[in-house]
Design a protein around this motif. Structure first.
Motif, PDB file in Angstrom:
ATOM      1  N   GLY A  41       0.858  -1.069   0.231  1.00 20.11           N
ATOM      2  CA  GLY A  41       0.072  -0.030  -0.171  1.00 20.11           C
ATOM      3  C   GLY A  41       0.758   1.323  -0.017  1.00 20.11           C
ATOM      4  O   GLY A  41       0.439   2.554   0.076  1.00 20.11           O
ATOM      5  N   CYS A  42       2.218   0.995  -0.098  1.00 20.78           N
ATOM      6  CA  CYS A  42       3.069   2.350   0.106  1.00 20.78           C
ATOM      7  C   CYS A  42       3.034   3.270  -1.397  1.00 20.78           C
ATOM      8  O   CYS A  42       3.717   4.272  -1.387  1.00 20.78           O
ATOM      9  CB  CYS A  42       4.342   2.172   0.585  1.00 20.78           C
ATOM     10  SG  CYS A  42       5.252   1.145  -0.703  1.00 20.78           S
ATOM     11  N   GLN A  48       0.849  -7.028 -11.580  1.00 21.83           N
ATOM     12  CA  GLN A  48       0.875  -7.971 -10.528  1.00 21.83           C
ATOM     13  C   GLN A  48       0.309  -9.292 -10.814  1.00 21.83           C
ATOM     14  O   GLN A  48       0.401 -10.446 -10.600  1.00 21.83           O
ATOM     15  CB  GLN A  48       0.127  -7.411  -9.664  1.00 21.83           C
ATOM     16  CG  GLN A  48       1.243  -6.882  -8.224  1.00 21.83           C
ATOM     17  CD  GLN A  48       0.782  -6.184  -7.113  1.00 21.83           C
ATOM     18  OE1 GLN A  48      -0.029  -5.195  -7.196  1.00 21.83           O
ATOM     19  NE2 GLN A  48       0.891  -6.613  -5.989  1.00 21.83           N
ATOM     20  N   GLU A  51       5.823  -6.984  -9.195  1.00 20.54           N
ATOM     21  CA  GLU A  51       5.655  -8.473  -8.599  1.00 20.54           C
ATOM     22  C   GLU A  51       5.676  -9.401  -9.292  1.00 20.54           C
ATOM     23  O   GLU A  51       4.703 -10.484  -9.245  1.00 20.54           O
ATOM     24  CB  GLU A  51       4.738  -8.430  -7.366  1.00 20.54           C
ATOM     25  CG  GLU A  51       4.964  -7.705  -6.187  1.00 20.54           C
ATOM     26  CD  GLU A  51       4.070  -7.486  -4.968  1.00 20.54           C
ATOM     27  OE1 GLU A  51       3.466  -8.508  -4.732  1.00 20.54           O
ATOM     28  OE2 GLU A  51       3.494  -6.635  -4.747  1.00 20.54           O
TER      29      GLU A  51
END
Ligand SMILES: Nc1ncnc2c1ncn2[C@@H]1O[C@H](COP(=O)(O)OP(=O)(O)OP(=O)(O)O)[C@@H](O)[C@H]1O
Ligand SMILES: [Mg+2]
Length: 263
Positions: free
Chosen positions: A59-60, A92, A169
């Motif tokens: 969430g950053c 992702q 990711e």
């Protein structure tokens, strides 16, 4: 720490031109009471041919940062310059067309690039070999495992022959052995093609294994907390003492960031 002779840095290529430049970039989603500040005053550059790993708590703002660089969204403030380079993004989630075969998913990217129809099938087969999916071209995405789908997505990203590869990711769902193989492949392709890569991961060792630099983002809102140069010669091994040593320093710093935000 001085870099071993085998180390390859963008500086050694004699080309210090940034291929991605973020200058004071902020992004706030929503407005008023519902406003979510995702990124705040982020300045970051990726030199041509450089591999930058991006780490930070969930969430950053890592995916936000990539989508801004890809031009999928606009920053609230600040400037992003990609010097007109072609950008490919690996999300992702694999985001494949379920009604197309694996080969056709890759061929689609070749078609967009203007590769002639008769060359597409063979080129797609080559790309699928690179990601260790030779022989799976006729399957459909639902017949593959999550990790295999992610590899199709990598083949599709490579098919775009971009200058800048944004990866969110990409290997999170893979078993360790497949992941190690793909690290080697990605490193080889990156070097051969002189790609600039911005690689988001939650895996600190992976970040150190692959990156020329590891950039750590703080949370709420995301800012650059620290930029670690990786002075370890290539090729690297993810479980080597050198990679593990730097990874533990980065992990400690990441832990401080996460604690600072009460998570
Ligand atoms: N489209 C959106 N609308 C509103 N808020 C959003 C949107 N996209 C992201 N956010 C918020 O922005 C912040 C950053 O989200 P982002 O997806 O960039 O984080 P991340 O670092 O990629 O997290 P993760 O590691 O879990 O993938 C979060 O607080 C999220 O809730
Ligand atoms: Mg994300």
């Amino acid at each position: 720490m001085t870099a071993p002779l085998t180390e390859r840095t963008a500086g050694e290529t004699g080309d210090d031109q940034p291929s991605v430049l973020l200058d004071g970039v902020s992004k706030t989603y929503g407005q008023g009471r519902n406003a979510v500040p995702a990124l705040d005053d982020v300045s970051l550059s990726v030199r041509r041919g450089e591999f930058v790993s991006l780490l930070g708590a969930s969430g950053c703002g890592k995916s936000t940062l990539l989508s801004l660089v890809a031009g999928l969204d606009r920053p609230t403030a600040g400037r992003i310059d990609t010097r007109g380079g072609k950008i490919a993004m690996m999300f992702q989630e694999p985001a494949l067309f379920p009604w197309l075969t694996v080969s056709a998913n890759v061929e689609m990217a070749l078609r967009v690039r203007g590769v002639a129809r008769k060359e597409r099938r063979a080129r797609a087969a080559e790309l699928l070999e690179i990601v260790h999916l030779g022989g799976f071209g006729a399957r459909r995405p639902h017949e593959l495992s999550g990790g295999m789908r992610q590899r199709v997505s990598l083949a599709r990203a490579l098919a775009q022959e971009a200058d800048v590869l944004l990866m969110d990711e990409p290997f999170g769902a893979l078993d360790a052995m497949t992941r190690d193989l793909l690290h080697d492949e990605l490193e080889r392709i990156w070097r051969e093609r002189g790609l600039s890569v911005l690689f988001v991961t939650h895996n600190v060792r992976e970040a150190v294994r692959l990156g020329d630099r590891v950039v750590l983002l703080s949370s709420r809102p995301g800012r650059v907390a620290e930029d670690f140069p990786v002075g370890i010669g290539r090729p690297r091994v993810i479980d080597s003492p050198a990679v593990a040593g730097l990874a533990s320093t980065v992990t400690e710093r990441l832990r401080q960031e996460v604690l600072r935000h009460g998570r």
